[in-house]
Each structure stands twice: as C-alpha cells, then as structure tokens.
Motif scaffolding. Structure first.
Motif: not given
Length: 481
Positions: A9-15, A139-148
């Motif tokens: 997923d290459e959508r932009a990240l928004r702080p 898998p790596r890159g999912t929001p779940y993996a990033r949150a963990m």
C-alpha cells in the motif's frame, strides 16, 4: 474483525497531532502515537481520553478473570455506539505464554481472534464468517503488523482493495460481508503491556458516520491500556488454573478402585480457590503377591513449591515401591529424598501396606496423624502406632513399622491433617470426632465408599477449612484360608 491491507500500500501517511500543524493533511493512512488531537480541536473542547465517547460497558472490563469474556467486554464497550464493528486479537505466542517480543519489522504476525462484535449482533451470528478462536497470519505492511511492531495506532480512511477482496472471498456471497466492507474509517490500536505489544483492537465505521478522530483514537488507546492489564490477569489466572488441574489430574482418578481383597474410595477437597495448589497427595499401588500399598501425604503450605514437592514425593514412592522394599526402608528413602527437595522439609505421610493373603496390615508414619480402623464391632478407633515418626526431610531416618492382624473385614482410613487439625481444639479430640462422624455415616443403610468420602470431606469439622482435605478409605477383606 479481520482486515488485511495490501503490503505494498503506497497511499500517503498523514500524521495526527503536533505534526499536523506543519504538514498539510492528505487522504490515506494515518499513523499516530501522540495524545494530542487535531489542530482544529480546541484543547478545552477535547473530551477526557478515558471513555467519554465509549459505552458504559467499558466499566465491566476486568471484572472476570476470563480471556474471551474480557475481550467480549472490550468489543461491547466499542460497538455499536462508538464503532460499527470491533474485534480483538492477541499475539498467539503471548496467549500461549511464550516469548511475546515482536521484531521491529517482522515478516508476519500470528494473532488469535479473541472477540468480535458487529453492530448489536451476537458473536454466533458471525461465527461461520469470522470465527472467534481462529489464528490469522498478518503479513508485513498491513496496519495490524505496523501497529504491533511500532506500538502506534493506525488510522485509515478506508479498507484497501486487497483487504476487501480477501474478506469478500471469505464471505461466500453473504450480503452481510458487503455491508461490513462499506467502511469509511478504519482504526487499529495496539494492546500494550509494560512496553510489550500483546495484540490489537480493530474498529470500523461505515460511510454514514464521521471518521474516527485523534481524540477518539486517544480514548480507545486509554481503554486498550486498561484492557491489556485485564487480559494479562486473565491469562495468568487461566495458566495457573490449567497447571492446578493438571497436577490434580495426576492423582488417582475415579471415586472407587478395586483390588483383590481391597476396595478403595478416595477424594480431596481444596481449601482455597481452584487455582491454588495444595501439598496434599495420595496414591494406591498394586504390589507383588496381591498386596496393595496406600499412602496419604502433605507437603507444607500452598502454591507452586508445595505442588512440586508433592509431585516429587509421590513419584519417589512409586519408584521405591517398584523395588518391592520393606515399608520402613521406603519411608527412610523418602526422608532422604525430602532433605534435598525444596519445599519437602517437614512434609508428612502415612504409608500402609495391606496383604490379604497374610491377613496383616503394615503402617509406617512420618509425623502424620494415625490411621483409623473400623472393625467388626462397628467402632472406629485410631491405630496405635509403635512409633509416630518425625516428618520427612529432617534426615533422622528413624522410623518403625506397626503391624497388626486383620482376621475379618475392616475399614482402614487414611486422611490428611486438614480433616483434624484445629487451632481451637486438641488434635486427639478432632481425630475422635472424625471417627464418630464415620460411625454415624455408616449407621445409615446403603452408604457406599464414594458417598462416605463425600460426606466426610464436606461435613463441618471445626478446623476452619484453612487446609486441604484428603481422604483414602480401604475396605480390607482377608483371603480365606
């Protein structure tokens, strides 16, 4: 609920938070770990992060030491008032009690779906589509993996096509899955415990509701922190309970055992909760020449140390009995072993060996209350021991056997001190009280050994119930000449 976001997923990240003041907001994935809200939210207007936006059901979280129930309480606090759907996942390794550390960028994460709630529906309504108890690989890159891995909440504007495709495929054409996928806001909050991430909660909102805000995310984070503690307490309780049940399950099963010339009834009653392990133990062993060995012991105290000592002593008795050594030598070896076994010092036991062919019973005591014997006259009296002996683990090795004849059928009673010891009464008086209780119970016609055990274990004893109770009854039937 189970969402998989495309790893690429290459959508932009928004702080969200302070960084939003310098970066223009963009549509896409939002990462945040800052308690501050959006810049357009005046501080005075921000509600408390505790749970102003969440259901009063949040107050029930942690009220029971049960993992699934705690997870269900969390989803009920979120759904349907705060979110349209919510699910709780636990890191599978943490749930099993293994090392729960998560690498900074793990290739995948295995998580156990603990709880799920969609709207006001019951869990059973979604069990076939998204079964609770299922282990999912993220898998790596999912929001779940990033949150963990990062420990930071993940806020997305929508579920990506990859996740939609996977969930739609698992729905098998179920129209409810299409409704679930119409998501306008998606939030993943990690469950953190002492700087370790143990799982996450995922929340979704449909297009008819406002997206999750930073303030709302902070509220979920605060509730997740409290829930993590409750989940840890429940996991520890379940681990201790499984350990306790496994140890108790190692004792002889069933309420009645049959041997040639001997019928055995036994039972035990823990003094504390079912997670507290006591030191009481008993065993019944078949010996050569038709003999039967019976033993009741008590390692002092409660808890893991007493349980380990109890298991080691019981295992040693079985090993020594396999050598078919005399009863006195067996107890002497047990005394020597107890000297080197943590928690076994001052343990007590009484060992009896019944020989139907010889019509004799041999008893050796190591600081334990004397057995009771009910003869043909219908009276139960303590067996007069030649030497009461000292508790195990003192290294004296001085024990003597008491041998008495049993020419006619009799009832031998071995028991732990939890049935007779009391701070307010003399132990001899308590032993006499137990003998009278047995005689009274047997005066009722048709009383069998299992019922007799149950009655004696649960009867008021005057001991205050501060110690475990263990009882071993043996109907001795001499062999005919």
């Amino acid at each position: 609920m189970h969402h998989i976001v495309a790893p690429n997923d290459e959508r932009a990240l928004r702080p969200v938070g302070r960084a939003a003041a310098v970066l223009a907001p963009r549509k896409g994935t939002t990462l945040r770990n800052d308690p501050c809200g959006r810049i357009d939210e005046p501080p005075a207007a921000r509600p408390s992060p505790r749970r102003p936006l969440l259901s009063p059901a949040a107050d029930a979280i942690g009220s029971a030491l049960d993992l699934p129930l705690t997870g269900s309480q969390f989803t009920h606090a979120l759904t349907p008032a705060f979110a349209d759907a919510a699910s709780v996942y636990l890191l599978e390794r943490w749930r099993r009690g293994e090392n729960a550390g998560v690498a900074p960028d793990p290739p995948r994460i295995e998580a156990h779906r603990l709880a799920l709630r969609v709207g006001a529906d019951a869990r059973e309504d979604w069990e076939k589509l998204l079964p609770v108890g299922e282990v999912i690989v993220f898998p790596r890159g999912t929001p779940y993996a990033r949150a963990m891995s990062s420990g930071q909440a993940q806020l997305l504007d929508a579920v990506d096509p990859h996740t939609s495709a996977r969930l739609a495929a698992s729905g098998n054409g179920d129209a409810r899955m299409d409704e679930l996928l119409r998501t306008a806001s998606f939030l993943v909050v990690p469950l953190r415990l002492r700087d370790v991430t143990i799982g996450f909660v995922a929340c979704t909102r449909g297009p008819d509701r406002e997206p999750f805000t930073a303030t709302e995310t902070a509220a979920v984070e605060a509730l997740a922190a409290r829930t993590s503690v409750a989940l840890d307490n429940a996991r520890r309780y379940e681990h201790e309970r499984r350990t306790t049940l496994a140890i108790r399950g190692s004792l002889p099963s069933g309420a009645l055992q049959l041997f040639e010339g001997c019928r055995i009834g036994h039972g035990s009653l823990p003094a504390g909760p079912d997670t507290v392990i006591g030191g009481d133990w008993f065993d019944v062993l078949r010996r050569p020449d038709g003999r039967v060995s019976l033993i009741v012991g008590d390692a002092m105290g409660h808890g893991p140390e007493s349980a380990v000592a109890m298991l080691q002593l019981r295992t040693a008795v079985r090993a020594f009995a396999g050598f078919d050594i005399p009863a006195v030598d067996l107890v002497r070896r047990l005394d020597a072993l107890a000297c080197d076994t943590p928690g076994a010092s001052f343990a007590t036991c009484v060992y009896a060996e019944w020989s139907p062919g010889e019509r004799t019973c041999t008893v050796v005591s190591a600081g334990h209350p004397p057995p009771l014997l009910r003869g043909p006259d219908g009276r139960t009296v303590p067996v007069p021991l030649t030497e009461p002996g000292l508790p195990l683990g003192l290294g004296t090795g001085h024990y003597e056997a008491t041998v008495f004849a049993v020419p006619e059928p009799a009832l031998l009673v071995l028991y732990s001190d939890g049935l007779v010891e009391s701070r307010d009464a003399d132990i001899d008086h308590q032993i006499a009280r137990l003998a009278d209780a047995l005689d009274t119970a047997l005066a009722e016609p048709g009383t069998d050994l299992p019922a007799l055990c149950e009655q004696l274990l649960t009867a008021p004893s005057g001991t205050g119930g501060a110690d475990d109770r263990t009882l071993l009854l043996a109907e001795l039937t001499p062999a005919e000449n």
